[in-house]
Design a protein around this motif. Structure first.
Motif, PDB file in Angstrom:
ATOM      1  N   TYR A  12       0.493  19.549   9.966  1.00 32.48           N
ATOM      2  CA  TYR A  12       1.104  20.437  10.977  1.00 32.48           C
ATOM      3  C   TYR A  12       1.391  21.785  10.354  1.00 32.48           C
ATOM      4  O   TYR A  12       1.957  21.876   9.265  1.00 32.48           O
ATOM      5  CB  TYR A  12       2.409  19.801  11.480  1.00 32.48           C
ATOM      6  CG  TYR A  12       3.259  20.680  12.385  1.00 32.48           C
ATOM      7  CD1 TYR A  12       2.927  20.871  13.722  1.00 32.48           C
ATOM      8  CD2 TYR A  12       4.406  21.310  11.887  1.00 32.48           C
ATOM      9  CE1 TYR A  12       3.716  21.662  14.540  1.00 32.48           C
ATOM     10  CE2 TYR A  12       5.199  22.113  12.710  1.00 32.48           C
ATOM     11  CZ  TYR A  12       4.852  22.282  14.044  1.00 32.48           C
ATOM     12  OH  TYR A  12       5.629  23.071  14.857  1.00 32.48           O
ATOM     13  N   VAL A  21       5.702  16.359  14.341  1.00 28.35           N
ATOM     14  CA  VAL A  21       4.599  15.463  14.662  1.00 28.35           C
ATOM     15  C   VAL A  21       4.784  14.104  13.995  1.00 28.35           C
ATOM     16  O   VAL A  21       4.746  13.067  14.652  1.00 28.35           O
ATOM     17  CB  VAL A  21       3.234  16.076  14.249  1.00 28.35           C
ATOM     18  CG1 VAL A  21       2.092  15.130  14.585  1.00 28.35           C
ATOM     19  CG2 VAL A  21       3.037  17.423  14.926  1.00 28.35           C
ATOM     20  N   CYS A  22       5.022  14.113  12.653  1.00 30.11           N
ATOM     21  CA  CYS A  22       5.055  12.841  11.936  1.00 30.11           C
ATOM     22  C   CYS A  22       6.426  12.479  11.387  1.00 30.11           C
ATOM     23  O   CYS A  22       6.620  11.371  10.885  1.00 30.11           O
ATOM     24  CB  CYS A  22       4.017  12.832  10.813  1.00 30.11           C
ATOM     25  SG  CYS A  22       4.474  13.878   9.421  1.00 30.11           S
ATOM     26  N   CYS A  59       0.891  15.447   7.584  1.00 31.46           N
ATOM     27  CA  CYS A  59      -0.021  15.371   8.733  1.00 31.46           C
ATOM     28  C   CYS A  59      -0.785  16.675   8.956  1.00 31.46           C
ATOM     29  O   CYS A  59      -1.632  16.752   9.836  1.00 31.46           O
ATOM     30  CB  CYS A  59       0.745  14.987   9.995  1.00 31.46           C
ATOM     31  SG  CYS A  59       1.767  16.322  10.646  1.00 31.46           S
ATOM     32  N   CYS A 109       3.492  20.961   7.076  1.00 34.09           N
ATOM     33  CA  CYS A 109       3.749  19.554   6.746  1.00 34.09           C
ATOM     34  C   CYS A 109       2.557  19.035   5.954  1.00 34.09           C
ATOM     35  O   CYS A 109       1.431  19.061   6.442  1.00 34.09           O
ATOM     36  CB  CYS A 109       3.931  18.720   8.012  1.00 34.09           C
ATOM     37  SG  CYS A 109       3.970  16.950   7.674  1.00 34.09           S
ATOM     38  N   CYS A 154       9.188  17.201  10.217  1.00 36.06           N
ATOM     39  CA  CYS A 154       7.995  17.570  10.977  1.00 36.06           C
ATOM     40  C   CYS A 154       8.075  17.032  12.416  1.00 36.06           C
ATOM     41  O   CYS A 154       8.403  15.861  12.620  1.00 36.06           O
ATOM     42  CB  CYS A 154       6.776  17.000  10.269  1.00 36.06           C
ATOM     43  SG  CYS A 154       5.257  17.151  11.189  1.00 36.06           S
TER      44      CYS A 154
HETATM   45 ZN   LIG Z   1       3.820  16.086   9.801  1.00 35.98          ZN
END
Ligand SMILES: [Zn+2]
Length: 556
Positions: free
Chosen positions: A219, A383-384, A217, A214, A381
């Motif tokens: 990742y 995470v984000c 962020c 990603c 993603c």
């Molecule tokens: Zn991300």
């Protein structure tokens, strides 16, 4: 070393076996020679590079107080069986029986022998933490060897085990190991990627592994374990389930075209035979099953295959293509978490020529819910929530926090401050050194040959006498060679009766960082000085060679 005395068989043409540049160059430069599929000999130059890489790794391991050991290539059967910790790779191991009928696994990278060593020596928290490592040949019956020494049956490997008395300290120590790995890759001039799960890769268009990245962020994760943001739960009302006739529509694509819709409105049920049990896995119609995630969920997988037609007919009581979760005869039903958020989807009815529509998880069937899908670039993603891309990659090494799982199984315990028996926390780190070597070449070459990083180059300097028949040139070249050798520099003298052009070509192919050519300008007391990674040729005074070479070798 004098080239006239070496068995250096450089080749003008690469073998046509692989498109991978590092393999072609290593064969052309006389580093490796093939014995059989996935099996290679290291020639003198190759042996030197492997030695240099090993030394570089040993220096790094010493910085974190890890002690080198040598573990026997023979692992008694009972050592693995007692811990009931057979791994999936067991089918790839070599086995043997000695004259007294005692059985052994041979040369495989099992964890148990390392843990056994420490278990037998360490009794008290006062002796912890402790770190051991080995650099040894591993052998593995790799079913699909590929790309020369990148995926072979026999390879040098670093195995490091670190034992702590405390899980927190153990987790913190992982940072030191990451620094060691980064330092090794940096010194080998390798551009590595570290994933969240502490696997190290290089990006490579021909790589058979994949890393999810990603950009937003940062990742990064191995596709085999990467997750994604789940879609929001559908809020439509559940409609009554209904069995419908779908003659001759066995695939998701056929169903989608029959109902004039797209595959994500369906759910597919894939049937496997795992450890001789029937395991069905459900993923959304446009998805593929991630078999690694399935194996990880099942644990201790000894055998794993797609179910044969007979098993599918037994489990579904139908022809192939109509499997579904309702009334399925299976030992385990794994349901991808995404399916629990879908509404009114379609599945096979376990009846030839029929599907169920408006099926809903929990109301109509249940199973073991988890992440069993392969991530694609359409996913977001975890995470984000932004877009991801998936890069082809080749694995370099990994760090695993084994925590106390193995020590509990093997009773690897110590007495803590209060005299209480506790299992040790274990970290394992490994690097396939042969692969590392190939990937150094992969990332450090040009059209003429290998450009070795100074840290691992088989020779630091190559001295060439341009004209073999010119006695003055030959004598001067030999003097320079002797002088550099006496300074402890690893130097190669090309004293062969060959044309200058041939010598230059071989020098580029072998890739020593510094080339010194003794030619015509010797009458003015000058020689040519050239770096392998730079096209500039400099005339320098013979008297300045020593200083010039040393300053170049010590320059970062
Ligand atoms: Zn991300």
């Amino acid at each position: 070393m004098k080239l006239s005395k070496m068995i250096l068989g450089t080749l003008r043409e690469a073998p046509g076996e692989t498109e991978l540049e590092s393999y072609k160059l290593m064969v052309r430069a006389g580093i490796i020679r093939k014995v059989a599929s996935g099996i290679y000999n290291f020639m003198p130059t190759g042996k030197k590079v492997i030695g240099n890489v090993n030394n570089l790794i040993k220096n790094e391991m010493e910085k974190i107080d890890s002690q080198e050991i040598e573990v026997s290539q023979f692992v008694p059967f009972e050592l693995l069986n007692q811990c009931n910790n057979k791994e999936s790779s067991l089918t790839d191991t070599f086995e043997t029986v000695d004259k007294s009928e005692k059985k052994f696994y041979v040369g495989a990278d099992f964890k148990e022998p390392y843990i056994e060593i420490v278990k037998n020596e360490i009794k008290s928290y006062k002796q912890l933490p402790v770190s051991i490592y080995s650099i040894q040949k591993q052998i593995k019956d790799e079913p699909k060897p590929k790309f020369g020494i990148i995926k072979s049956k026999e390879f040098n490997e670093l195995q490091c085990y670190v034992f702590h008395d405390d899980l927190t300290e153990s987790s913190q120590y992982i940072n030191s190991l990451c620094e060691v790995f980064n330092s090794i890759y940096h010194k080998c001039r390798i551009d590595s990627i570290k994933t969240n799960s502490l696997r190290f890769f290089i990006k490579h268009p021909l790589g058979e592994e994949h890393v999810v990245c990603c950009e937003s962020c940062g990742y990064k994760e191995d596709l085999e374990i990467a997750t994604c943001t789940l879609q929001t739960e559908e809020e439509d009302d559940m409609k009554p389930m209904n069995k419908i006739s779908t003659p001759d529509t066995r695939t998701i694509d056929e169903l989608a075209s029959l109902f004039n819709t797209t595959p994500e409105y369906f759910v597919k049920t894939i049937i496997y035979k795992i450890n001789n049990k029937i395991v069905a896995v459900m993923v959304r119609g446009d998805r593929e099953v991630n078999e690694t995630k399935v194996k990880n969920r099942i644990g201790h997988v000894v055998s794993f295959e797609l179910a044969d037609e007979e098993t599918v007919r037994y489990a579904t009581s139908a022809e192939i293509g109509f499997a579904g979760p309702i009334n399925l005869k299976c030992d385990t039903l794994l349901v991808d978490e995404e399916i629990t958020r879908m509404r009114n989807f379609m599945v096979g009815a376990n009846d030839t020529g029929y599907h169920y529509e408006c099926v809903n998880y929990e109301r109509d069937f249940t199973g073991t819910v988890g992440d069993f899908k392969k991530i694609t670039e359409k996913d977001k993603c975890p995470v984000c929530g932004n877009s991801i891309n998936i890069e082809n990659a080749m694995g370099l090494g990994q760090i695993m926090n084994l925590k106390t799982t193995y020590s509990e199984n093997m009773n690897a315990v110590f007495l803590d401050k209060l005299g209480k028996s506790k299992p040790m926390s274990i970290i394992n780190a490994s690097i396939n050194i042969d692969r590392l070597l190939a990937l150094i070449v992969e990332q450090n070459h040009d059209k003429n040959g290998i450009v070795w990083p100074k840290s691992v180059a088989p020779y630091e300097v190559i001295v060439i006498a341009a004209v073999f028949k010119n006695e003055e040139q030959m004598k001067t070249a030999e003097n320079i060679y002797n002088k550099l050798k006496s300074l402890g520099i690893d130097v190669l003298l090309d004293d062969r009766d060959e044309r200058a052009g041939v010598k230059f070509k071989d020098a580029d192919l072998i890739g020593a960082p510094i080339r010194i050519t003794v030619g015509k300008r010797i009458s003015d007391g000058k020689v040519e000085f050239k770096l392998r990674n730079n096209d500039n040729v400099e005339d320098i005074d013979i008297d300045d060679i020593e200083e010039k070479v040393l300053s170049e070798l010590h320059r970062n």
